[in-house]
Design a protein around this motif. Structure first.
Motif, PDB file in Angstrom:
ATOM      1  N   LEU A   1       0.832  -1.135   0.011  1.00 38.71           N
ATOM      2  CA  LEU A   1      -0.095  -0.098   0.024  1.00 38.71           C
ATOM      3  C   LEU A   1       0.914   1.238  -0.150  1.00 38.71           C
ATOM      4  O   LEU A   1       1.799   1.348   0.906  1.00 38.71           O
ATOM      5  CB  LEU A   1      -1.083   0.107   1.280  1.00 38.71           C
ATOM      6  N   VAL A   2       0.466   2.073  -0.797  1.00 37.99           N
ATOM      7  CA  VAL A   2       1.299   3.654  -0.884  1.00 37.99           C
ATOM      8  C   VAL A   2       0.484   4.594  -0.415  1.00 37.99           C
ATOM      9  O   VAL A   2      -0.715   4.742  -0.833  1.00 37.99           O
ATOM     10  CB  VAL A   2       1.464   3.846  -2.514  1.00 37.99           C
ATOM     11  N   PRO A   3       0.857   5.138   0.764  1.00 35.61           N
ATOM     12  CA  PRO A   3       0.170   6.225   1.181  1.00 35.61           C
ATOM     13  C   PRO A   3      -0.357   7.370   0.303  1.00 35.61           C
ATOM     14  O   PRO A   3       0.472   7.715  -0.621  1.00 35.61           O
ATOM     15  CB  PRO A   3       1.188   6.873   2.525  1.00 35.61           C
ATOM     16  N   ALA A   4      -1.389   8.114   0.528  1.00 35.96           N
ATOM     17  CA  ALA A   4      -1.675   9.069  -0.229  1.00 35.96           C
ATOM     18  C   ALA A   4      -0.926  10.173  -0.264  1.00 35.96           C
ATOM     19  O   ALA A   4      -0.616  10.753  -1.382  1.00 35.96           O
ATOM     20  CB  ALA A   4      -3.189   9.563   0.308  1.00 35.96           C
ATOM     21  N   SER A   5      -0.084  10.511   0.814  1.00 39.58           N
ATOM     22  CA  SER A   5       0.795  11.560   0.752  1.00 39.58           C
ATOM     23  C   SER A   5       1.853  11.408  -0.001  1.00 39.58           C
ATOM     24  O   SER A   5       2.689  12.277  -0.444  1.00 39.58           O
ATOM     25  CB  SER A   5       1.074  11.850   2.415  1.00 39.58           C
ATOM     26  N   HIS A   6       1.980   9.981  -0.763  1.00 37.39           N
ATOM     27  CA  HIS A   6       3.221   9.888  -1.594  1.00 37.39           C
ATOM     28  C   HIS A   6       2.662  10.227  -2.950  1.00 37.39           C
ATOM     29  O   HIS A   6       3.285  10.699  -3.554  1.00 37.39           O
ATOM     30  CB  HIS A   6       3.881   8.509  -1.293  1.00 37.39           C
ATOM     31  N   PHE A   7       1.611   9.369  -3.299  1.00 40.98           N
ATOM     32  CA  PHE A   7       1.285   9.544  -4.701  1.00 40.98           C
ATOM     33  C   PHE A   7       0.188  10.690  -5.158  1.00 40.98           C
ATOM     34  O   PHE A   7       0.111  11.142  -6.359  1.00 40.98           O
ATOM     35  CB  PHE A   7       0.590   8.268  -5.122  1.00 40.98           C
ATOM     36  N   MET A   8      -0.430  11.343  -4.208  1.00 43.81           N
ATOM     37  CA  MET A   8      -1.340  12.335  -4.428  1.00 43.81           C
ATOM     38  C   MET A   8      -0.674  13.554  -4.937  1.00 43.81           C
ATOM     39  O   MET A   8      -1.007  14.259  -5.924  1.00 43.81           O
ATOM     40  CB  MET A   8      -2.194  12.726  -3.011  1.00 43.81           C
ATOM     41  N   PRO A   9       0.542  14.216  -4.547  1.00 42.13           N
ATOM     42  CA  PRO A   9       1.036  15.257  -5.219  1.00 42.13           C
ATOM     43  C   PRO A   9       1.508  14.946  -6.720  1.00 42.13           C
ATOM     44  O   PRO A   9       1.108  15.976  -7.395  1.00 42.13           O
ATOM     45  CB  PRO A   9       2.254  15.374  -4.259  1.00 42.13           C
TER      46      PRO A   9
END
Length: 648
Positions: free
Chosen positions: A457-465
């Motif tokens: 699982l990749v946290p949102a703070s990593h892929f959202m930007p």
């Protein structure tokens, strides 16, 4: 049924009843008149015919008598003419069957016209030979009555239509004050406190209008007072009194929200300005000179950096200022900072006290996953490097990578697009519980996680930007909303409300909003189980798009909320304008409500204002029992955070 329709219906029924009665009396009067005319016609004919019949029958000439009867009968105005002898035996008889043309049978049945017989004795001298009986033909009478009735009905219909138009016009004028009262009441319900400007003629309605205006004014003044109080407490807690910029506490709060909030960005920059030797300036020229210098500097910052879209302008210390810019290219940040520095020096070139002060500007860059302490340290290093470069120094610190991780921009884009194609997403939910003795689950906020090729699982703070940078947020939000809708349709708990946070990119995208409308329509009445949220930053970025999202969500029974609320000074005005169903306070406030009294007072005033607007208040990132106690005292409605449950 509205009052206007009721009054119109009653008046029209009365009009129809009166006109109907008039029509009925008129038709009956015409029918009676025609009956009398037929009786008179028959009697006159019988009297006129009795004389020649007396002569012919006196001579026993029945042939002549028949000719006399036929001559009269052939005119066509008679139904029957019969001559009876003294023994009442029929001597001569002519008769036609009933033949009524051009008149409906139902009309003949409803308005029967009697045909009384006219009789006259036939005699010769003193001798009575018999009598003649004449009955007039009613055909022409029926035709006349039918034509008269039709004409009367047309007149009555025209009078009714004219009366209806007149009544509608009169009611429109009379009920205008009521419509104004209704409109004002609806506006008050929507927390818009308008006044009725037109004065009704009727004194009863005038008194109601005055009472409505007075109520609207008083409630509006009460909310304005609460708004002003909350605004004043916000300024006291988070704004610098001299410059009007954000103070140190507000700077830390909003920077923490930027680093860990829902607004995703690629690269940020801090432009730091420090004034050296300000104490020497104050001793030599007075405090007023120092204040004037800082006002000039602040105005330059607003003109140069504020107009360029700076996210944060703050006075972080007595003689230190920090300005944060988001998603501005490195070269652009460096140019803006240099222009700002030159502008300040140019504005103060002729100001003698400024010659005693060194104005140093440093620029440092940061990423969203950086810690706040690292950002502060980098900004301090940048301004210190500027100070070491000489008086009025300027330095750009180039020590941050341009990408989120080692993947690089292209790698992140490829990973996100492949996850979209292969539907590699997972939906986590965190409960939102009401505060108080009995904690009930109010909703579950959905959180998206990207699953990489290794199943991690990749946290949102990593892929959202990176998704925001490559304009992929509408596609990401589609995937997230689809998962949430699948959960709603399959959930065995019909009362569970699922909250979905949308990106500003998505709500500003017309294709995404059209798609969302179709998804809401397909829910078949389950829209009340959904809540859609937009961050405070996203709302401020596009208020019109936020309005549209709110209307779409409420159209299908859902709720609309503002997430990470309370960071921007415009937050209070924003809440009054949008009137969301709920707001979620930024988690950065939770770090201060226990220790800082001004923040606690501001929170209580804000909650009071929100409740007066029927807006629910939810606290985020609640982690300690002490925070729950303060929130409960402040009458916050619900809380969300690890204290109540982790996302799962």
């Amino acid at each position: 049924m509205s009052l206007r329709d009721q009054l119109l219906g009653v008046l029209l029924l009365l009009t129809l009843a009166i006109l109907g009665a008039i029509g009925w009396v008129s038709v009956q009067g015409t029918r009676t008149y025609l009956e009398q005319q037929l009786a008179s016609h028959a009697q006159d004919t019988a009297t006129a015919l009795s004389v020649p019949l007396g002569q012919s029958l006196g001579k026993a000439d029945t042939v002549l008598a028949e000719a006399q009867v036929a001559s009269m009968f052939d005119r066509g105005y008679f139904k029957r003419i019969e001559v009876l002898g003294a023994d009442r035996r029929s001597l001569v008889k002519r008769e036609l069957p009933d033949r009524i043309e051009g008149v409906p049978l139902w009309f003949v049945t409803a308005f029967h016209i009697g045909t009384p017989a006219g009789e006259a004795f036939v005699g010769s001298g003193w001798r009575q030979l018999g009598k003649v009986v004449v009955i007039s033909q009613p055909t022409y009478a029926y035709q006349h009555l039918w034509r008269t009735t039709v004409e009367l009905l047309w007149w009555l219909a025209g009078i009714t239509a004219a009366a209806a138009a007149l009544v509608m016009a009169v009611l429109h004028f009379i009920l205008k004050p009521l419509r104004d009262i209704e409109r004002t009441a609806v506006a008050v319900q929507a927390k818009r406190f308008e006044q009725i400007t037109s004065e009704p003629v009727a004194p009863e309605l005038a008194r109601v209008v005055h009472a409505m205006n007075d109520m609207s004014r008083r409630v509006g003044e009460m909310l304005d007072a609460e708004t002003a109080k909350a605004r004043a407490l916000y300024q006291q807690a988070y704004e610098d009194e001299l410059t009007g910029l954000v103070n140190r506490r507000g700077y830390e709060l909003r920077l923490a929200e930027l680093l860990h909030g829902e607004h995703h960005f690629g690269t940020g920059a801090v432009v730091t300005l420090e004034l050296d030797d300000m104490r020497l300036l104050s001793r030599e020229f007075g405090f007023a000179s120092g204040e004037q210098l800082m006002r000039v500097m602040v105005q330059c910052a607003r003109d140069t950096l504020g107009q360029a879209g700076a996210s944060l302008l703050a006075r972080t210390n007595d003689y230190s200022f920090s300005f944060v810019l988001i998603d501005v290219p490195r070269a652009g940040v460096s140019q803006l900072a240099a222009d700002f520095h030159r502008s300040v020096l140019a504005q103060l070139a002729d100001f003698v006290p400024a010659q005693r002060v060194a104005i140093n500007v440093g620029v440092a860059f940061f990423l969203q996953d950086d810690q706040r302490s690292d950002v502060f340290a980098r900004a301090d290093l940048a301004v210190e490097s500027a100070r070491q470069s000489g008086r009025n120094g300027f330095h750009v610190l180039d020590d941050a990578q341009d990408e989120n991780t080692s993947l690089g921009s292209f790698g992140w884009r490829t990973l996100i697009q492949s996850a979209l194609v292969e539907s590699r997403w997972r939906l986590l939910r965190q409960p939102v519980l009401t505060l108080g003795e009995q904690q009930l689950v109010l909703q579950a906020e959905c959180m998206a996680r990207l699953v990489d090729q290794q199943g991690e699982l990749v946290p949102a703070s990593h892929f959202m930007p990176m998704a925001a940078r490559h304009r992929l947020m509408p596609d990401v939000d589609r995937a997230m909303v689809t998962l949430a809708l699948q959960h709603v349709k399959a959930s065995a708990t019909p009362a569970e409300v699922v909250a979905i946070n949308l990106s500003p990119q998505s709500v500003a995208d017309g294709a995404f909003m059209d798609w969302l409308v179709l998804q809401m329509e397909a829910l078949a009445g389950k829209g009340s189980r959904l809540a859609f949220e937009l961050s405070e930053f996203g709302v401020l970025r596009n208020v019109q798009a936020a309005h549209r999202l709110r209307e779409v969500v409420r159209l299908y029974g859902g709720k609309f909320g503002i997430d990470h609320f309370g960071v921007n000074p415009r937050a209070i005005e924003l809440m009054r304008e949008l009137l969301p169903d709920y707001v979620k306070l930024t988690g950065a406030l939770m770090q201060e409500i226990e220790a800082v009294e001004a923040v606690s007072d501001m929170l209580q005033s804000f909650v009071k204002l929100a409740h007066s607007l029927d807006v629910m208040v939810i606290a985020q990132q609640v982690e300690r029992a002490g925070q729950v106690a303060v929130l409960t005292r402040s009458q916050v409605d619900a809380g969300q955070g690890y204290f109540f449950g982790a996302p799962e």
